[in-house]
Motif scaffolding. Sequence first.
Motif, PDB file in Angstrom:
ATOM      1  N   GLU A  33       0.842  -1.190   0.000  1.00 34.86           N
ATOM      2  CA  GLU A  33       0.000   0.000   0.000  1.00 34.86           C
ATOM      3  C   GLU A  33       0.882   1.246   0.000  1.00 34.86           C
ATOM      4  OE1 GLU A  33      -3.124  -0.010  -0.382  1.00 34.86           O
ATOM      5  OE2 GLU A  33      -3.615  -2.115  -0.016  1.00 34.86           O
ATOM      6  N   ALA A  34       0.393   2.314  -0.592  1.00 35.47           N
ATOM      7  CA  ALA A  34       1.152   3.562  -0.641  1.00 35.47           C
ATOM      8  C   ALA A  34       1.465   4.040   0.773  1.00 35.47           C
ATOM      9  CB  ALA A  34       0.377   4.625  -1.406  1.00 35.47           C
ATOM     10  N   PRO A  35       2.739   4.376   1.074  1.00 38.19           N
ATOM     11  CA  PRO A  35       3.114   4.792   2.427  1.00 38.19           C
ATOM     12  C   PRO A  35       2.786   6.266   2.673  1.00 38.19           C
ATOM     13  CG  PRO A  35       5.054   4.738   1.037  1.00 38.19           C
ATOM     14  CD  PRO A  35       3.906   4.272   0.182  1.00 38.19           C
ATOM     15  N   THR A  36       1.506   6.555   2.718  1.00 37.79           N
ATOM     16  CA  THR A  36       1.042   7.927   2.936  1.00 37.79           C
ATOM     17  C   THR A  36       0.130   7.957   4.165  1.00 37.79           C
ATOM     18  OG1 THR A  36      -0.850   7.581   1.467  1.00 37.79           O
ATOM     19  CG2 THR A  36       1.147   8.479   0.479  1.00 37.79           C
ATOM     20  N   GLY A  37      -0.130   9.153   4.658  1.00 35.74           N
ATOM     21  CA  GLY A  37      -1.005   9.293   5.809  1.00 35.74           C
ATOM     22  C   GLY A  37      -0.472   8.520   7.000  1.00 35.74           C
ATOM     23  N   ALA A  38      -1.328   7.722   7.620  1.00 31.31           N
ATOM     24  CA  ALA A  38      -0.927   6.945   8.795  1.00 31.31           C
ATOM     25  C   ALA A  38       0.099   5.874   8.452  1.00 31.31           C
ATOM     26  CB  ALA A  38      -2.162   6.298   9.424  1.00 31.31           C
ATOM     27  N   PHE A  41       5.073   6.458   8.181  1.00 31.67           N
ATOM     28  CA  PHE A  41       6.179   5.984   9.007  1.00 31.67           C
ATOM     29  C   PHE A  41       5.803   4.668   9.690  1.00 31.67           C
ATOM     30  CE2 PHE A  41       7.227  10.575   8.810  1.00 31.67           C
ATOM     31  CZ  PHE A  41       8.528  10.470   8.343  1.00 31.67           C
ATOM     32  N   ALA A  42       5.207   3.773   8.922  1.00 29.32           N
ATOM     33  CA  ALA A  42       4.793   2.477   9.439  1.00 29.32           C
ATOM     34  C   ALA A  42       5.383   1.370   8.581  1.00 29.32           C
ATOM     35  CB  ALA A  42       3.266   2.380   9.454  1.00 29.32           C
ATOM     36  N   ALA A  43       5.411   0.169   9.137  1.00 31.17           N
ATOM     37  CA  ALA A  43       5.875  -0.982   8.365  1.00 31.17           C
ATOM     38  C   ALA A  43       5.006  -1.145   7.118  1.00 31.17           C
ATOM     39  CB  ALA A  43       5.813  -2.241   9.228  1.00 31.17           C
ATOM     40  N   PRO A  44       5.596  -1.601   6.012  1.00 27.22           N
ATOM     41  CA  PRO A  44       4.817  -1.721   4.778  1.00 27.22           C
ATOM     42  C   PRO A  44       3.696  -2.743   4.921  1.00 27.22           C
ATOM     43  CG  PRO A  44       6.916  -2.859   4.556  1.00 27.22           C
ATOM     44  CD  PRO A  44       6.974  -2.094   5.850  1.00 27.22           C
ATOM     45  N   VAL A  45       2.592  -2.448   4.255  1.00 29.22           N
ATOM     46  CA  VAL A  45       1.412  -3.309   4.277  1.00 29.22           C
ATOM     47  C   VAL A  45       1.265  -3.950   2.903  1.00 29.22           C
ATOM     48  CG1 VAL A  45      -1.092  -3.377   4.546  1.00 29.22           C
ATOM     49  CG2 VAL A  45       0.292  -1.839   5.975  1.00 29.22           C
ATOM     50  N   PRO A  46       1.179  -5.282   2.818  1.00 36.45           N
ATOM     51  CA  PRO A  46       1.049  -5.925   1.499  1.00 36.45           C
ATOM     52  C   PRO A  46      -0.148  -5.378   0.723  1.00 36.45           C
ATOM     53  CG  PRO A  46       1.433  -7.566   3.211  1.00 36.45           C
ATOM     54  CD  PRO A  46       1.195  -6.262   3.916  1.00 36.45           C
ATOM     55  N   ARG A  47       0.051  -5.202  -0.560  1.00 39.62           N
ATOM     56  CA  ARG A  47      -1.039  -4.732  -1.407  1.00 39.62           C
ATOM     57  C   ARG A  47      -2.052  -5.862  -1.588  1.00 39.62           C
ATOM     58  NH1 ARG A  47      -0.705   0.102  -3.988  1.00 39.62           N
ATOM     59  NH2 ARG A  47      -2.524   0.547  -5.292  1.00 39.62           N
ATOM     60  N   GLY A  48      -3.320  -5.531  -1.482  1.00 39.99           N
ATOM     61  CA  GLY A  48      -4.347  -6.522  -1.758  1.00 39.99           C
ATOM     62  C   GLY A  48      -4.386  -6.864  -3.237  1.00 39.99           C
ATOM     63  N   ARG A  49      -5.123  -7.910  -3.552  1.00 38.94           N
ATOM     64  CA  ARG A  49      -5.247  -8.315  -4.952  1.00 38.94           C
ATOM     65  C   ARG A  49      -5.830  -7.167  -5.771  1.00 38.94           C
ATOM     66  NH1 ARG A  49      -5.446 -12.687  -8.342  1.00 38.94           N
ATOM     67  NH2 ARG A  49      -6.988 -12.526 -10.018  1.00 38.94           N
ATOM     68  N   LEU A  50      -5.214  -6.910  -6.914  1.00 41.83           N
ATOM     69  CA  LEU A  50      -5.644  -5.811  -7.776  1.00 41.83           C
ATOM     70  C   LEU A  50      -7.044  -6.103  -8.299  1.00 41.83           C
ATOM     71  CD1 LEU A  50      -2.269  -5.505  -9.705  1.00 41.83           C
ATOM     72  CD2 LEU A  50      -3.118  -3.926  -7.964  1.00 41.83           C
ATOM     73  N   PRO A  51      -7.999  -5.200  -8.079  1.00 39.63           N
ATOM     74  CA  PRO A  51      -9.395  -5.505  -8.434  1.00 39.63           C
ATOM     75  C   PRO A  51      -9.675  -5.469  -9.932  1.00 39.63           C
ATOM     76  CG  PRO A  51      -9.215  -3.265  -7.589  1.00 39.63           C
ATOM     77  CD  PRO A  51      -7.864  -3.899  -7.417  1.00 39.63           C
TER      78      PRO A  51
END
Length: 440
Positions: A33-38, A41-51
Amino acid sequence: MSALRPVVHAPAGTIVGRQLKGVRRFSGIPYAEAPTGARRFAAPVPRGRLPEPFDASRPGPTSQRVPLSATTTVPEPSVPGDDILNLTVTAPAADGDRTPRPVLVWIHGGGFLAGSPASPWYDGRAFARDGVVLVTPGYRLGVDGFAPLDGVPANLGLRDLLLALDWVRENIAAFGGDPERITLAGQSAGAAAVLALLSSPAGRGRFQRAVSLSGGFFEVTGHGFLERLAHSLGVPPTRAGLGAHPPGRLQRAVLDLRTEDDVLVLGPVVGDDVLPVPVADGLTRHGHDVPLLLGATADEFDSPADPVGRAAGTRRTDTVFRAACPAAATARRTAPAGTWLYSFEWPSPVSGGAAHCTDLPFFFDLLDAPGVPEALGPNPPAVLAAHMHADLTAFVRGGTPAWGRATGGHGDPARAYGTPVVDTTGGYDPVVRGTGAGTC
Protein backbone atom coordinates in the motif's frame (compact mmCIF):
# COMPACT_ATOMS: atom_id res chain seq x y z
CA MET A 1 -5.15 -8.86 -26.04
CA SER A 2 -2.43 -7.91 -28.54
CA ALA A 3 0.84 -9.84 -28.43
CA LEU A 4 2.44 -6.45 -27.80
CA ARG A 5 0.38 -6.17 -24.58
CA PRO A 6 1.17 -9.43 -22.76
CA VAL A 7 -1.16 -10.39 -19.92
CA VAL A 8 -0.16 -12.25 -16.76
CA HIS A 9 -2.64 -13.73 -14.31
CA ALA A 10 -0.78 -13.75 -10.98
CA PRO A 11 -1.93 -14.16 -7.37
CA ALA A 12 -1.56 -10.36 -7.14
CA GLY A 13 -4.08 -9.91 -9.97
CA THR A 14 -4.20 -9.48 -13.73
CA ILE A 15 -1.26 -7.44 -15.01
CA VAL A 16 -0.95 -6.07 -18.54
CA GLY A 17 2.53 -5.15 -19.74
CA ARG A 18 4.40 -4.39 -22.93
CA GLN A 19 6.45 -6.54 -25.26
CA LEU A 20 9.28 -5.41 -27.50
CA LYS A 21 11.95 -7.42 -29.29
CA GLY A 22 11.38 -10.63 -27.40
CA VAL A 23 11.18 -8.99 -23.97
CA ARG A 24 8.09 -8.63 -21.78
CA ARG A 25 8.11 -5.74 -19.35
CA PHE A 26 5.58 -5.12 -16.57
CA SER A 27 6.28 -1.78 -14.93
CA GLY A 28 5.17 -0.11 -11.72
CA ILE A 29 3.33 -3.07 -10.15
CA PRO A 30 2.40 -2.12 -6.57
CA TYR A 31 3.57 -4.66 -3.99
CA ALA A 32 2.50 -2.65 -0.91
CA GLU A 33 0.00 0.00 0.00
CA ALA A 34 1.15 3.56 -0.64
CA PRO A 35 3.11 4.79 2.43
CA THR A 36 1.04 7.93 2.94
CA GLY A 37 -1.01 9.29 5.81
CA ALA A 38 -0.93 6.94 8.79
CA ARG A 39 1.17 4.48 6.76
CA ARG A 40 3.96 6.99 6.09
CA PHE A 41 6.18 5.98 9.01
CA ALA A 42 4.79 2.48 9.44
CA ALA A 43 5.87 -0.98 8.36
CA PRO A 44 4.82 -1.72 4.78
CA VAL A 45 1.41 -3.31 4.28
CA PRO A 46 1.05 -5.92 1.50
CA ARG A 47 -1.04 -4.73 -1.41
CA GLY A 48 -4.35 -6.52 -1.76
CA ARG A 49 -5.25 -8.32 -4.95
CA LEU A 50 -5.64 -5.81 -7.78
CA PRO A 51 -9.39 -5.50 -8.43
CA GLU A 52 -9.03 -4.60 -12.12
CA PRO A 53 -6.45 -5.45 -14.80
CA PHE A 54 -3.42 -3.33 -13.95
CA ASP A 55 -1.83 -1.27 -16.73
CA ALA A 56 1.90 -1.97 -16.27
CA SER A 57 3.01 -0.14 -19.39
CA ARG A 58 4.89 2.73 -17.76
CA PRO A 59 7.30 3.22 -14.83
CA GLY A 60 5.71 3.58 -11.43
CA PRO A 61 6.27 6.47 -9.01
CA THR A 62 9.71 6.63 -7.42
CA SER A 63 10.68 7.35 -3.83
CA GLN A 64 13.27 9.77 -5.18
CA ARG A 65 11.90 13.27 -5.45
CA VAL A 66 15.26 15.04 -5.59
CA PRO A 67 18.34 13.54 -7.31
CA LEU A 68 21.50 13.06 -5.29
CA SER A 69 23.20 15.79 -7.34
CA ALA A 70 22.56 17.92 -10.40
CA THR A 71 24.51 15.45 -12.54
CA THR A 72 24.74 11.76 -11.68
CA THR A 73 26.69 9.04 -13.44
CA VAL A 74 23.64 6.79 -13.57
CA PRO A 75 20.58 8.42 -15.20
CA GLU A 76 18.04 8.48 -12.37
CA PRO A 77 14.57 9.70 -13.40
CA SER A 78 12.12 10.78 -10.72
CA VAL A 79 8.51 9.74 -11.35
CA PRO A 80 5.82 11.59 -9.35
CA GLY A 81 3.10 9.82 -7.41
CA ASP A 82 2.38 8.24 -4.04
CA ASP A 83 2.46 4.54 -4.98
CA ILE A 84 6.24 4.36 -4.62
CA LEU A 85 6.34 0.77 -3.30
CA ASN A 86 6.15 -0.81 -6.71
CA LEU A 87 8.37 -3.01 -8.84
CA THR A 88 9.06 -3.82 -12.47
CA VAL A 89 9.40 -7.31 -13.92
CA THR A 90 11.33 -7.86 -17.15
CA ALA A 91 11.04 -11.38 -18.55
CA PRO A 92 11.70 -13.30 -21.75
CA ALA A 93 8.83 -13.41 -24.20
CA ALA A 94 6.59 -16.46 -23.91
CA ASP A 95 7.98 -19.10 -26.25
CA GLY A 96 6.29 -22.31 -25.16
CA ASP A 97 9.15 -23.29 -22.85
CA ARG A 98 7.61 -23.59 -19.39
CA THR A 99 10.88 -24.24 -17.62
CA PRO A 100 11.05 -21.80 -14.69
CA ARG A 101 13.74 -19.14 -15.17
CA PRO A 102 16.15 -17.90 -12.51
CA VAL A 103 15.26 -14.53 -11.00
CA LEU A 104 17.50 -11.54 -10.29
CA VAL A 105 16.09 -8.95 -7.87
CA TRP A 106 18.06 -5.71 -8.33
CA ILE A 107 18.31 -3.00 -5.64
CA HIS A 108 19.35 0.43 -6.89
CA GLY A 109 21.93 2.61 -5.17
CA GLY A 110 21.91 6.29 -4.21
CA GLY A 111 23.29 6.53 -0.69
CA PHE A 112 19.91 5.52 0.80
CA LEU A 113 18.88 9.08 -0.07
CA ALA A 114 18.17 8.94 -3.78
CA GLY A 115 18.31 6.68 -6.84
CA SER A 116 15.66 5.30 -9.16
CA PRO A 117 14.63 1.78 -10.16
CA ALA A 118 13.42 3.34 -13.44
CA SER A 119 16.97 4.06 -14.64
CA PRO A 120 17.69 2.92 -18.21
CA TRP A 121 20.92 1.42 -16.82
CA TYR A 122 18.78 -1.18 -15.03
CA ASP A 123 16.92 -2.26 -18.15
CA GLY A 124 16.68 -6.04 -17.98
CA ARG A 125 16.59 -6.79 -21.68
CA ALA A 126 20.01 -8.49 -21.79
CA PHE A 127 19.10 -10.67 -18.81
CA ALA A 128 15.77 -11.58 -20.45
CA ARG A 129 17.64 -12.40 -23.65
CA ASP A 130 19.74 -14.82 -21.64
CA GLY A 131 16.85 -16.46 -19.85
CA VAL A 132 16.81 -14.52 -16.56
CA VAL A 133 13.83 -12.67 -15.08
CA LEU A 134 14.82 -9.28 -13.64
CA VAL A 135 12.84 -7.54 -10.87
CA THR A 136 13.61 -3.94 -9.84
CA PRO A 137 11.77 -2.80 -6.69
CA GLY A 138 11.47 0.68 -5.27
CA TYR A 139 11.86 1.29 -1.54
CA ARG A 140 11.57 4.22 0.84
CA LEU A 141 14.58 6.53 0.98
CA GLY A 142 16.01 9.20 3.25
CA VAL A 143 14.11 10.16 6.39
CA ASP A 144 11.06 8.16 5.33
CA GLY A 145 13.07 4.98 4.86
CA PHE A 146 15.96 5.12 7.31
CA ALA A 147 15.52 7.75 10.03
CA PRO A 148 15.76 6.25 13.55
CA LEU A 149 12.72 8.00 15.00
CA ASP A 150 11.12 7.16 18.33
CA GLY A 151 7.90 5.24 17.88
CA VAL A 152 8.76 4.33 14.27
CA PRO A 153 9.89 0.85 13.16
CA ALA A 154 13.57 1.01 12.23
CA ASN A 155 14.87 0.20 8.76
CA LEU A 156 11.62 0.84 6.90
CA GLY A 157 13.50 0.80 3.59
CA LEU A 158 14.83 -2.69 4.33
CA ARG A 159 11.37 -3.81 5.45
CA ASP A 160 10.04 -2.61 2.09
CA LEU A 161 12.61 -4.77 0.32
CA LEU A 162 11.74 -7.81 2.43
CA LEU A 163 8.09 -7.38 1.47
CA ALA A 164 9.08 -7.00 -2.19
CA LEU A 165 10.93 -10.32 -1.93
CA ASP A 166 7.81 -11.90 -0.48
CA TRP A 167 5.82 -10.58 -3.45
CA VAL A 168 8.37 -12.06 -5.83
CA ARG A 169 8.21 -15.47 -4.17
CA GLU A 170 4.41 -15.45 -4.37
CA ASN A 171 3.99 -14.09 -7.89
CA ILE A 172 7.07 -14.59 -10.03
CA ALA A 173 6.06 -18.02 -11.32
CA ALA A 174 3.27 -16.33 -13.27
CA PHE A 175 5.97 -14.38 -15.17
CA GLY A 176 8.01 -17.53 -15.87
CA GLY A 177 10.37 -17.12 -12.92
CA ASP A 178 11.48 -19.72 -10.39
CA PRO A 179 10.62 -18.65 -6.80
CA GLU A 180 13.24 -21.08 -5.50
CA ARG A 181 16.07 -19.50 -7.53
CA ILE A 182 16.14 -15.86 -6.49
CA THR A 183 19.39 -13.88 -6.50
CA LEU A 184 19.36 -10.63 -4.53
CA ALA A 185 21.78 -8.11 -6.02
CA GLY A 186 22.52 -4.42 -5.85
CA GLN A 187 25.12 -1.71 -6.25
CA SER A 188 26.46 0.88 -3.77
CA ALA A 189 23.68 1.48 -1.20
CA GLY A 190 21.74 -1.30 -2.93
CA ALA A 191 24.69 -3.63 -2.39
CA ALA A 192 24.89 -2.56 1.25
CA ALA A 193 21.22 -3.49 1.54
CA VAL A 194 22.05 -6.91 0.10
CA LEU A 195 24.76 -7.47 2.71
CA ALA A 196 22.44 -6.21 5.45
CA LEU A 197 19.67 -8.62 4.46
CA LEU A 198 22.16 -11.45 4.03
CA SER A 199 23.31 -10.82 7.60
CA SER A 200 19.76 -10.60 8.93
CA PRO A 201 17.66 -13.39 10.42
CA ALA A 202 14.74 -11.79 8.55
CA GLY A 203 16.39 -12.51 5.20
CA ARG A 204 16.54 -16.25 5.69
CA GLY A 205 14.78 -18.20 2.96
CA ARG A 206 13.80 -15.15 0.95
CA PHE A 207 16.67 -15.47 -1.58
CA GLN A 208 19.13 -18.17 -2.56
CA ARG A 209 22.11 -16.20 -3.91
CA ALA A 210 23.54 -12.74 -3.33
CA VAL A 211 25.62 -10.23 -5.32
CA SER A 212 27.16 -7.04 -3.90
CA LEU A 213 28.67 -4.51 -6.34
CA SER A 214 30.56 -1.72 -4.55
CA GLY A 215 28.76 -2.29 -1.29
CA GLY A 216 29.90 -2.16 2.31
CA PHE A 217 28.84 -2.18 5.93
CA PHE A 218 26.92 1.07 5.83
CA GLU A 219 25.14 1.12 9.19
CA VAL A 220 24.75 4.61 10.68
CA THR A 221 23.48 5.99 13.97
CA GLY A 222 21.68 8.91 12.38
CA HIS A 223 20.62 10.68 15.59
CA GLY A 224 23.18 13.49 15.40
CA PHE A 225 22.35 14.23 11.79
CA LEU A 226 18.62 14.09 12.50
CA GLU A 227 18.99 16.71 15.19
CA ARG A 228 20.86 18.97 12.77
CA LEU A 229 18.25 18.34 10.09
CA ALA A 230 15.33 19.09 12.41
CA HIS A 231 17.05 22.25 13.66
CA SER A 232 17.52 23.44 10.07
CA LEU A 233 13.79 22.95 9.47
CA GLY A 234 12.72 24.50 12.76
CA VAL A 235 10.96 21.36 14.02
CA PRO A 236 11.68 18.76 16.73
CA PRO A 237 13.52 15.60 15.60
CA THR A 238 10.39 13.49 15.96
CA ARG A 239 7.93 11.66 13.77
CA ALA A 240 5.45 14.52 14.09
CA GLY A 241 8.04 17.22 13.54
CA LEU A 242 9.74 15.77 10.48
CA GLY A 243 6.50 14.25 9.21
CA ALA A 244 5.04 17.74 8.88
CA HIS A 245 7.20 18.08 5.75
CA PRO A 246 6.54 16.08 2.57
CA PRO A 247 9.21 13.56 1.48
CA GLY A 248 10.52 15.80 -1.28
CA ARG A 249 11.10 18.69 1.11
CA LEU A 250 12.94 16.39 3.51
CA GLN A 251 15.06 14.94 0.72
CA ARG A 252 16.11 18.40 -0.40
CA ALA A 253 16.88 19.45 3.17
CA VAL A 254 19.03 16.35 3.74
CA LEU A 255 21.00 16.94 0.57
CA ASP A 256 21.47 20.63 1.39
CA LEU A 257 22.78 19.78 4.84
CA ARG A 258 25.24 17.08 3.80
CA THR A 259 28.90 17.99 3.51
CA GLU A 260 31.84 16.48 1.64
CA ASP A 261 32.71 14.52 4.76
CA ASP A 262 29.21 13.10 5.15
CA VAL A 263 29.65 9.87 3.20
CA LEU A 264 26.50 8.41 4.73
CA VAL A 265 24.06 10.35 6.91
CA LEU A 266 21.12 7.95 6.83
CA GLY A 267 21.09 4.21 6.30
CA PRO A 268 20.47 0.89 8.04
CA VAL A 269 20.51 1.09 11.82
CA VAL A 270 21.39 -1.67 14.27
CA GLY A 271 19.27 -2.91 17.13
CA ASP A 272 15.92 -4.10 15.76
CA ASP A 273 14.57 -7.41 14.52
CA VAL A 274 15.88 -6.75 11.00
CA LEU A 275 19.43 -5.82 12.05
CA PRO A 276 19.86 -7.02 15.64
CA VAL A 277 23.68 -6.85 15.35
CA PRO A 278 26.12 -5.04 13.03
CA VAL A 279 26.28 -6.42 9.49
CA ALA A 280 29.82 -7.80 9.89
CA ASP A 281 28.73 -9.73 12.97
CA GLY A 282 25.52 -10.90 11.32
CA LEU A 283 27.49 -12.32 8.40
CA THR A 284 29.25 -14.67 10.79
CA ARG A 285 25.87 -16.10 11.86
CA HIS A 286 23.45 -15.91 8.94
CA GLY A 287 23.33 -16.53 5.21
CA HIS A 288 25.95 -19.28 5.18
CA ASP A 289 23.78 -21.31 2.81
CA VAL A 290 23.72 -18.41 0.32
CA PRO A 291 26.59 -18.11 -2.20
CA LEU A 292 27.93 -14.54 -2.31
CA LEU A 293 29.70 -12.72 -5.16
CA LEU A 294 31.07 -9.30 -4.25
CA GLY A 295 33.61 -6.75 -5.35
CA ALA A 296 34.27 -3.09 -6.09
CA THR A 297 35.73 -0.85 -8.73
CA ALA A 298 39.44 -0.08 -8.53
CA ASP A 299 38.96 3.65 -8.05
CA GLU A 300 35.35 4.19 -6.87
CA PHE A 301 35.61 7.86 -5.80
CA ASP A 302 39.32 8.45 -6.37
CA SER A 303 39.27 9.26 -10.08
CA PRO A 304 39.84 13.05 -9.79
CA ALA A 305 42.98 14.19 -11.53
CA ASP A 306 44.11 16.45 -8.69
CA PRO A 307 46.43 14.67 -6.21
CA VAL A 308 44.60 15.91 -3.10
CA GLY A 309 41.21 14.77 -4.36
CA ARG A 310 42.60 11.46 -5.51
CA ALA A 311 44.28 10.84 -2.16
CA ALA A 312 41.01 11.56 -0.32
CA GLY A 313 39.14 9.36 -2.74
CA THR A 314 41.60 6.53 -2.30
CA ARG A 315 41.00 6.54 1.43
CA ARG A 316 37.26 6.43 0.85
CA THR A 317 37.59 3.73 -1.81
CA ASP A 318 39.67 1.48 0.41
CA THR A 319 37.97 2.04 3.76
CA VAL A 320 34.34 2.26 2.63
CA PHE A 321 34.17 -0.05 -0.37
CA ARG A 322 37.13 -2.30 -1.11
CA ALA A 323 37.85 -3.21 2.51
CA ALA A 324 34.35 -4.68 2.78
CA CYS A 325 35.34 -7.48 0.39
CA PRO A 326 37.88 -9.31 2.59
CA ALA A 327 35.86 -8.37 5.68
CA ALA A 328 32.80 -10.14 4.31
CA ALA A 329 34.92 -13.08 3.18
CA THR A 330 36.46 -13.33 6.64
CA ALA A 331 33.05 -13.24 8.33
CA ARG A 332 31.87 -16.00 5.98
CA ARG A 333 35.04 -18.08 5.94
CA THR A 334 33.18 -21.13 7.28
CA ALA A 335 30.13 -20.63 5.03
CA PRO A 336 29.71 -23.82 2.99
CA ALA A 337 27.99 -21.90 0.17
CA GLY A 338 31.17 -19.90 -0.53
CA THR A 339 32.26 -16.33 -1.25
CA TRP A 340 33.90 -15.06 -4.44
CA LEU A 341 35.61 -11.72 -5.11
CA TYR A 342 36.05 -9.56 -8.19
CA SER A 343 37.66 -6.20 -9.00
CA PHE A 344 36.57 -3.92 -11.86
CA GLU A 345 39.64 -2.15 -13.27
CA TRP A 346 38.80 -0.75 -16.70
CA PRO A 347 39.71 2.98 -16.70
CA SER A 348 37.07 5.10 -18.37
CA PRO A 349 38.62 7.75 -20.62
CA VAL A 350 36.07 10.19 -19.19
CA SER A 351 36.96 9.90 -15.50
CA GLY A 352 40.49 8.58 -15.90
CA GLY A 353 39.79 5.60 -13.68
CA ALA A 354 37.49 2.70 -12.83
CA ALA A 355 35.03 4.96 -11.03
CA HIS A 356 31.95 4.25 -8.96
CA CYS A 357 29.02 3.01 -11.10
CA THR A 358 31.03 2.60 -14.30
CA ASP A 359 30.89 -1.19 -14.06
CA LEU A 360 27.08 -1.26 -14.26
CA PRO A 361 26.65 -1.04 -18.06
CA PHE A 362 29.13 -3.92 -18.37
CA PHE A 363 27.40 -6.21 -15.87
CA PHE A 364 24.02 -5.38 -17.47
CA ASP A 365 25.48 -5.59 -21.02
CA LEU A 366 23.88 -2.23 -21.84
CA LEU A 367 26.64 -0.27 -23.52
CA ASP A 368 23.99 1.35 -25.74
CA ALA A 369 21.97 2.74 -22.82
CA PRO A 370 21.39 6.50 -22.48
CA GLY A 371 24.19 8.22 -20.57
CA VAL A 372 26.81 5.54 -21.24
CA PRO A 373 28.91 7.61 -23.68
CA GLU A 374 29.01 10.46 -21.17
CA ALA A 375 30.35 8.10 -18.48
CA LEU A 376 32.43 5.64 -20.52
CA GLY A 377 33.34 7.44 -23.71
CA PRO A 378 32.28 6.55 -27.27
CA ASN A 379 33.79 3.05 -27.48
CA PRO A 380 33.64 1.04 -24.26
CA PRO A 381 34.87 -2.51 -24.92
CA ALA A 382 31.97 -4.80 -25.81
CA VAL A 383 34.08 -7.89 -25.18
CA LEU A 384 34.47 -6.86 -21.55
CA ALA A 385 30.70 -6.43 -21.20
CA ALA A 386 30.21 -9.89 -22.71
CA HIS A 387 32.59 -11.46 -20.18
CA MET A 388 31.17 -9.65 -17.15
CA HIS A 389 27.53 -10.19 -18.06
CA ALA A 390 28.18 -13.86 -18.80
CA ASP A 391 29.84 -14.36 -15.40
CA LEU A 392 26.98 -12.66 -13.56
CA THR A 393 24.32 -14.53 -15.53
CA ALA A 394 26.04 -17.85 -14.88
CA PHE A 395 26.10 -17.11 -11.15
CA VAL A 396 22.39 -16.20 -11.16
CA ARG A 397 21.64 -19.46 -12.95
CA GLY A 398 23.31 -21.36 -10.12
CA GLY A 399 26.80 -21.85 -11.47
CA THR A 400 29.98 -21.86 -9.43
CA PRO A 401 32.44 -19.10 -10.39
CA ALA A 402 35.46 -20.37 -12.29
CA TRP A 403 37.94 -18.89 -9.82
CA GLY A 404 38.65 -19.92 -6.24
CA ARG A 405 36.74 -19.04 -3.11
CA ALA A 406 37.78 -16.27 -0.75
CA THR A 407 38.15 -16.67 3.00
CA GLY A 408 39.54 -13.24 3.89
CA GLY A 409 43.20 -14.12 3.73
CA HIS A 410 46.00 -12.27 1.99
CA GLY A 411 46.24 -13.54 -1.57
CA ASP A 412 42.60 -14.61 -1.89
CA PRO A 413 41.78 -15.10 -5.57
CA ALA A 414 39.74 -12.39 -7.28
CA ARG A 415 38.49 -12.02 -10.83
CA ALA A 416 39.98 -8.83 -12.31
CA TYR A 417 37.89 -7.24 -15.06
CA GLY A 418 39.26 -4.68 -17.46
CA THR A 419 43.01 -5.17 -17.33
CA PRO A 420 44.23 -5.03 -20.95
CA VAL A 421 45.81 -8.25 -22.18
CA VAL A 422 47.98 -8.89 -25.17
CA ASP A 423 46.17 -11.42 -27.32
CA THR A 424 45.00 -11.82 -30.88
CA THR A 425 41.99 -9.57 -30.28
CA GLY A 426 43.60 -6.87 -28.19
CA GLY A 427 40.75 -7.38 -25.74
CA TYR A 428 40.10 -7.38 -22.04
CA ASP A 429 39.93 -11.00 -20.97
CA PRO A 430 39.31 -11.35 -17.24
CA VAL A 431 42.26 -12.58 -15.20
CA VAL A 432 42.43 -14.11 -11.77
CA ARG A 433 44.97 -12.84 -9.29
CA GLY A 434 45.65 -12.74 -5.59
CA THR A 435 44.20 -9.86 -3.59
CA GLY A 436 46.23 -7.43 -1.56
CA ALA A 437 45.94 -7.13 2.19
CA GLY A 438 42.69 -5.52 3.27
CA THR A 439 41.10 -4.94 -0.15
CA CYS A 440 39.59 -6.87 -3.02
